[in-house]
Design a protein around this motif. Structure first.
Motif: not given
Length: 213
Positions: A51-53, A56-58, A64-68, A96-101
Motif C-alpha cells: 500500500l505504501k508503494f 508513493w506511485i500515485m 495527467l500522466l496517470q490519465l495518459i 484513493t491514495a490521497y484520501f488514504a493518507e
C-alpha cells in the motif's frame, strides 16, 4: 447575450460530465481511502509495504500522466478502457491514495485510550470503528478532505487530454470555433460556482461536526 445563450447548452453538457466524474470519484474513493488507510496502520508488513508503494506511485506522479498512461499506454499490453472509464479509473486510483493518507493521519491521531475503553466495554472491532473511532476521525479529517474535494473539481478538467467531452473541452471548442474568449470566461464562472457550492456544503458539514467536543 444571444451568443451566451447559444453556447450554454454545450457548456452545461460538459459541466454535467464534470459533475458525474466528480461525484463518482468521491463516492468510490473515500470508502476505498478508509480501507487503504486501515491497511496502512495494520500489523501486516507485506500489506503495508504494498500500500505504501501504491501511494508513493500515485502521489509521486502527475494525475495527467496517470490519465495518459491508462488510456494510451495500457492498450499496448491489451488493456483497453473507454474514455470515461479510463478517466474514472485514474481519478479513483489517484484520489484513493490521497484520501488514504488523510485518513491514516486521522486514525493515528485518535488517542489509544479510545481503543482501550472500547475493549473494556467489550465492543467488537467493527463496533469500535463505527461508533467510536470513525466519528472522531471524520471530524479530524474534514478540513483536509475539503481541500481535496476542491482540487478534484478543478482536476476534472484534465480529462480534456483524452478527448472526454467535459466542461473545459466544450469551452475550448467554442473558443476555437468562434474566436472569442467568452466561452472560457463562462467556463471559469461555472467552475467558480461548483467550487463555491462544494465549499459551502463542506463548511456546513464541518460546522455540524464542530459540536462534538
Amino acid at each position: 447575450m444571444n451568443y451566451i445563450i447559444s453556447i450554454m447548452p454545450s457548456l452545461l453538457s460538459g459541466a454535467k460530465m464534470t459533475l458525474i466524474l466528480f461525484l463518482w470519484t468521491l463516492i468510490i474513493s473515500i470508502p476505498l481511502g478508509i480501507i487503504v488507510s486501515l491497511g496502512l496502520i495494520s500489523h501486516f508488513k507485506i500489506i503495508r509495504a504494498i500500500l505504501k508503494f501504491y501511494i508513493w506511485i500515485m502521489r509521486g506522479t502527475p494525475l495527467l500522466l496517470q490519465l495518459i498512461f491508462i488510456f494510451y499506454g495500457l492498450p499496448i499490453i491489451g488493456i483497453i478502457f473507454q474514455r470515461y472509464n479510463a478517466a474514472l479509473f485514474a481519478f479513483i486510483l489517484n484520489y484513493t491514495a490521497y484520501f488514504a493518507e488523510i485518513f491514516r493521519g486521522g486514525f493515528q491521531s485518535v488517542p489509544v485510550g479510545q481503543y482501550e475503553s472500547a475493549h473494556v466495554l467489550q465492543l467488537t472491532k467493527w463496533q469500535t470503528l463505527r461508533h467510536i473511532i470513525i466519528p472522531q476521525v471524520s471530524k479530524i479529517v474534514i478540513p483536509s478532505i475539503g481541500n481535496e474535494v476542491i482540487n478534484l473539481v478543478k482536476d476534472t478538467s484534465l480529462v480534456y487530454v483524452i478527448g472526454l467531452g467535459e466542461l473545459l473541452r466544450a469551452g475550448n471548442v467554442a473558443t476555437a470555433r468562434d474566436v472569442t474568449l467568452m466561452p472560457l470566461v463562462l467556463v471559469g464562472i461555472i467552475y467558480l460556482l461548483m467550487t463555491g457550492i462544494a465549499s459551502f456544503i463542506l463548511k456546513k458539514i464541518e460546522h455540524s461536526y464542530s459540536k462534538w467536543k
